[in-house]
Design a protein around this motif. Sequence first.
Motif, PDB file in Angstrom:
ATOM      1  N   ARG A 117      20.930  -1.803   6.652  1.00 45.05           N
ATOM      2  CA  ARG A 117      19.757  -0.930   6.832  1.00 45.05           C
ATOM      3  C   ARG A 117      20.124   0.503   6.472  1.00 45.05           C
ATOM      4  NH1 ARG A 117      15.503  -3.203   9.535  1.00 45.05           N
ATOM      5  NH2 ARG A 117      15.944  -5.116  10.694  1.00 45.05           N
ATOM      6  N   ARG A 118      19.091   1.276   6.186  1.00 49.01           N
ATOM      7  CA  ARG A 118      19.275   2.712   6.023  1.00 49.01           C
ATOM      8  C   ARG A 118      19.497   3.311   7.409  1.00 49.01           C
ATOM      9  NH1 ARG A 118      20.414   2.727   0.908  1.00 49.01           N
ATOM     10  NH2 ARG A 118      18.769   1.792  -0.378  1.00 49.01           N
ATOM     11  N   ARG A 119      20.444   4.248   7.471  1.00 45.37           N
ATOM     12  CA  ARG A 119      20.723   4.820   8.786  1.00 45.37           C
ATOM     13  C   ARG A 119      19.549   5.674   9.285  1.00 45.37           C
ATOM     14  NH1 ARG A 119      25.707   8.840  10.324  1.00 45.37           N
ATOM     15  NH2 ARG A 119      24.326  10.350   9.312  1.00 45.37           N
ATOM     16  N   ASP A 120      18.980   6.494   8.404  1.00 46.10           N
ATOM     17  CA  ASP A 120      17.951   7.417   8.868  1.00 46.10           C
ATOM     18  C   ASP A 120      16.675   6.701   9.290  1.00 46.10           C
ATOM     19  OD1 ASP A 120      19.674   9.435   8.466  1.00 46.10           O
ATOM     20  OD2 ASP A 120      18.594  10.362   6.783  1.00 46.10           O
ATOM     21  N   SER A 121      16.178   5.821   8.426  1.00 47.08           N
ATOM     22  CA  SER A 121      14.852   5.235   8.675  1.00 47.08           C
ATOM     23  C   SER A 121      14.914   3.909   9.402  1.00 47.08           C
ATOM     24  CB  SER A 121      14.134   5.012   7.335  1.00 47.08           C
ATOM     25  OG  SER A 121      14.839   4.022   6.593  1.00 47.08           O
ATOM     26  N   GLY A 122      16.036   3.240   9.339  1.00 47.59           N
ATOM     27  CA  GLY A 122      16.117   1.900   9.898  1.00 47.59           C
ATOM     28  C   GLY A 122      15.568   0.835   8.951  1.00 47.59           C
ATOM     29  N   ALA A 123      15.128   1.244   7.778  1.00 51.22           N
ATOM     30  CA  ALA A 123      14.554   0.282   6.824  1.00 51.22           C
ATOM     31  C   ALA A 123      15.645  -0.632   6.294  1.00 51.22           C
ATOM     32  CB  ALA A 123      13.905   1.026   5.665  1.00 51.22           C
ATOM     33  N   PRO A 124      15.315  -1.908   6.064  1.00 52.08           N
ATOM     34  CA  PRO A 124      16.290  -2.762   5.379  1.00 52.08           C
ATOM     35  C   PRO A 124      16.537  -2.186   3.987  1.00 52.08           C
ATOM     36  CG  PRO A 124      14.137  -3.843   5.510  1.00 52.08           C
ATOM     37  CD  PRO A 124      14.049  -2.591   6.335  1.00 52.08           C
ATOM     38  N   LEU A 125      17.691  -2.487   3.422  1.00 50.67           N
ATOM     39  CA  LEU A 125      18.061  -1.817   2.170  1.00 50.67           C
ATOM     40  C   LEU A 125      17.126  -2.165   1.021  1.00 50.67           C
ATOM     41  CD1 LEU A 125      21.969  -1.954   2.345  1.00 50.67           C
ATOM     42  CD2 LEU A 125      20.410  -0.115   3.035  1.00 50.67           C
ATOM     43  N   ASP A 126      16.323  -3.209   1.181  1.00 52.14           N
ATOM     44  CA  ASP A 126      15.343  -3.509   0.133  1.00 52.14           C
ATOM     45  C   ASP A 126      13.953  -3.012   0.523  1.00 52.14           C
ATOM     46  OD1 ASP A 126      14.758  -5.251   2.156  1.00 52.14           O
ATOM     47  OD2 ASP A 126      14.455  -6.998   0.860  1.00 52.14           O
ATOM     48  N   GLY A 127      13.864  -2.209   1.567  1.00 51.31           N
ATOM     49  CA  GLY A 127      12.538  -1.762   2.012  1.00 51.31           C
ATOM     50  C   GLY A 127      12.499  -0.266   2.185  1.00 51.31           C
ATOM     51  N   SER A 128      11.423   0.205   2.792  1.00 50.60           N
ATOM     52  CA  SER A 128      11.296   1.647   2.953  1.00 50.60           C
ATOM     53  C   SER A 128      10.964   2.053   4.381  1.00 50.60           C
ATOM     54  CB  SER A 128      10.216   2.187   2.004  1.00 50.60           C
ATOM     55  OG  SER A 128       8.997   1.525   2.257  1.00 50.60           O
ATOM     56  N   ALA A 129      10.626   1.081   5.201  1.00 49.86           N
ATOM     57  CA  ALA A 129      10.296   1.409   6.599  1.00 49.86           C
ATOM     58  C   ALA A 129      11.008   0.435   7.529  1.00 49.86           C
ATOM     59  CB  ALA A 129       8.785   1.348   6.833  1.00 49.86           C
ATOM     60  N   GLU A 130      11.230   0.899   8.749  1.00 50.57           N
ATOM     61  CA  GLU A 130      11.910   0.096   9.768  1.00 50.57           C
ATOM     62  C   GLU A 130      11.250  -1.265   9.953  1.00 50.57           C
ATOM     63  OE1 GLU A 130      12.198   2.344  13.398  1.00 50.57           O
ATOM     64  OE2 GLU A 130      12.101   0.569  14.671  1.00 50.57           O
ATOM     65  N   THR A 131       9.921  -1.270   9.869  1.00 46.53           N
ATOM     66  CA  THR A 131       9.180  -2.500  10.149  1.00 46.53           C
ATOM     67  C   THR A 131       9.136  -3.435   8.939  1.00 46.53           C
ATOM     68  OG1 THR A 131       7.211  -1.213   9.646  1.00 46.53           O
ATOM     69  CG2 THR A 131       7.744  -1.534  11.977  1.00 46.53           C
ATOM     70  N   ASP A 132       9.607  -2.996   7.795  1.00 47.80           N
ATOM     71  CA  ASP A 132       9.621  -3.885   6.622  1.00 47.80           C
ATOM     72  C   ASP A 132      10.551  -5.060   6.881  1.00 47.80           C
ATOM     73  OD1 ASP A 132       7.910  -2.226   5.343  1.00 47.80           O
ATOM     74  OD2 ASP A 132       9.448  -1.218   4.107  1.00 47.80           O
ATOM     75  N   LEU A 133      10.113  -6.219   6.440  1.00 45.88           N
ATOM     76  CA  LEU A 133      10.959  -7.400   6.585  1.00 45.88           C
ATOM     77  C   LEU A 133      11.812  -7.536   5.327  1.00 45.88           C
ATOM     78  CD1 LEU A 133       8.438  -9.988   8.070  1.00 45.88           C
ATOM     79  CD2 LEU A 133      10.046  -8.482   9.269  1.00 45.88           C
ATOM     80  N   PRO A 134      13.112  -7.735   5.490  1.00 44.24           N
ATOM     81  CA  PRO A 134      13.943  -7.928   4.299  1.00 44.24           C
ATOM     82  C   PRO A 134      13.543  -9.231   3.602  1.00 44.24           C
ATOM     83  CG  PRO A 134      15.211  -8.336   6.308  1.00 44.24           C
ATOM     84  CD  PRO A 134      13.880  -7.797   6.741  1.00 44.24           C
TER      85      PRO A 134
END
Lengths: 401, 421
Positions: free
Chosen positions: B294-311
């Motif tokens: 995941r991205r540290r800042d947003s929590g997004a999975p590395l293939d997404g843009s938001a924390e709630t995105d499902l990888p």
Amino acid sequence: MTVRPWFRRPPLAGALALAVAGGALAVAFTSDDAPASAGASTLTVSVDKHGCGAPPARLPSGPVVFEVTDAATTFVTVYLTDPGGARAYAEIRWLGPRHSLPLSASVAAGRYALRCVFSDGPVVTSPPVAVTGSAPDTEPGYRPMTSTDLEQPVTAYRAWVSAALPRLLDAARALDADVARGDLAAARTDWLSAHLAYERLGAAYNSFGDFDDAIDGRPDGLPGGVDDPGWTGFLAIEHTLWHGSTADRVRPLTQKLVSDVTGLIADFPSEDIDSEDLPLRAHEILENALQFQLTGHDDQGSGTTLATLDANVQGTSEVLSLLTPLLNERDPGLVDHLDQALTALRTSLQAASAAGSGGTGGWTAADALDRATRERLDGALGSLLEQLARIPNLLAARNAA
Amino acid sequence: MTTSDPHQTIGRRGFLRNATAGVVGVAALGTAAADTARAATAAAGATAGSGRVIAFEGPHQAGILTPPQAAASFVSFDVIAPDRAALKDLFAVLTDRVRALTAGAPVPATDLASPPADSGTLGPLPPADGLTVTVGVGASLFDDHRYGLGARRPAKLAAMPVFPDDDMAHSTELHGDLSLQLCADSRDTVVHALRDITRHTRGAIQARWKIDGTHSAPRPSGAPRNHLGFKDGIANPDTTNQAVTDALVWTHGGADGEPAWTEGGSYQVIRIIRMLVEFWDRVSLDEQERMIGRRRDSGAPLDGSAETDLPAYKADPQGLYVPMNAHIRLANPRTDATASQQILRRGYNYERGLDTDGNLDLGLVFCCYQQDVSRQFAAVQSRLAGEPLVDYISPTGGGYFFALPGVRNPGDTFASGLLAG
């Protein structure tokens, strides 16, 4: 372990809490048969040397709070008692002039009164209060005890200690003689006998004044710790005997011990024993033992703190036996239960040592206890202390209550 | 209560000496106290701390589906009660105390002959403060020579095994007969409850190990962050969906070899996982993110843009976005085959002093609940073996427990099913 656990019952009397809340929760009764939990009325009472207030003639059973103001010029102790004074239900230990404090209780049906015992002597009682109805979790009250009731146990305690002190001196002299002739192996054996003779006296909390520091002081509060030149007594001797000291370095300490025990024997008849100390000691000897012995904190090398704990249990039993008549009058069954628990604890201590590797005097060092054994001992001593904690309050002097 | 000695059945508070004997009586009185407590809290109005009352009774214990409160302690005990009757007494007392404490029980008046009935650390009117106390039992409680409960052991309950990346060899924080998870909106409420419970159960249980945790606030939003700086607990099962919790969280008596009494319970795993944060802080952000997935800042999975995105792992079969060995991908591959392995995580960050090198002892009190500890936690754990993250974490303690079914009604107690008959 053969002892069954003894649980403090949960505070089922939730209703009582409203009484504790005092003025903050002045919820009036709506009727006599309102549930007790509906709240406690707060009743304002002013007391002076002519009368211990004017409480209502009738009250429903359940929680009640008297907000008591001392309108006199001296301090006062205020009790909720039955009119004859056979039982006390609640107390304000010390109320100053023009000050107010809550007197809270949960009362069953019966007759009650407020009693004021002024610090300069006068004792006055309010008109009776008739309580009717029933409520859960009311307080049964206790037979108040006067300070003279403790005179006989204190006299007996004195006699017991006086009889034991010469044996302590004999043991200290035997230890000193061992060291004098350079027999440190014998000294280590005789050190344990002498130390336990002292610990059996229940010498917790400086019951022997400055002598206790000299005879059994810990190094913890000394600037130099275990190397402090001012450290004397059993623990200092233990430290030398179990850390390779030579006889000539141990000898000054054993000579000092003999001299301090001799001094204690000379001094003891003139030492005051506060009568309230005895009930405190029944509880606190073993608080000390939990803190310093079962933990192994006091071990200076001999690995015998469990033996010390065992001696402290014996000392507690002795104090308890002196208080038994007073306790039986106030809490039937308490002493029997405590006796069983004390015996069970001793049995467990001996079993723990029998199972161990057999150190000094056959005792297992506290830090060598396996986890399960330690937990059982901790639990047994802990639950015993919860029960012993009752004794000082139960046997607090409530003169003229 | 089952004995006739009043000192074994009735407490030090003299006014209770006439209390009804019998567990049912005790429980009933306990309920009265709780009702009183609620009435009193209402009468007193708001007291310090949150007035939040989390229901004690129900088919399941509180503190499992309950969203994590701010403060927690996890405490493991050994049971030293000498026999089965005393064990039953223990659970009756635990029930009374947890019922009263979670209701925000007012402090009873102090009896003339007793020390104060309450520590007073929450004042005279302790608030409920969102308190939950969740009681679990360990495998060792079911050993045959102890309380004769061998035949009633939950089917999957065993001592927590040592996993390959663990650091447990010298641990003094492992296993136990009984676990308490205490959570509340404030730290002092947790400590007050623990102190009350240990006092009331002295001689029956003895604390074995304890670890405290805090639940961080969202920074700036979403799931809270762990000491690695990453959001943790994003991908939890939907606890509001009963079909989900019935399939993933709760055990069912009669199913999968579970004894009938386990209905509504849940397997609890506690792991003390130290995080080697000084080392971690010397690792590049890119490497950190690839280890976690995941991205540290947003929590997004590395293939997404938001924390709630499902990888979308099916679209990334070679791990070009989320590496194949990233923590989130190994832990939850999001396949049909692994759907039944999901766990309900309920962890807390811990911090406690320094190690011998002067490094901070920071980490995670990992706690999760599940229907089947082998199918779920153990399966996930074995997939995580050797993941790149293991160099930066060090599991040092914990245990497997079985969170008992809930206390269903005023006459019920913890472990009533376990100890019936």
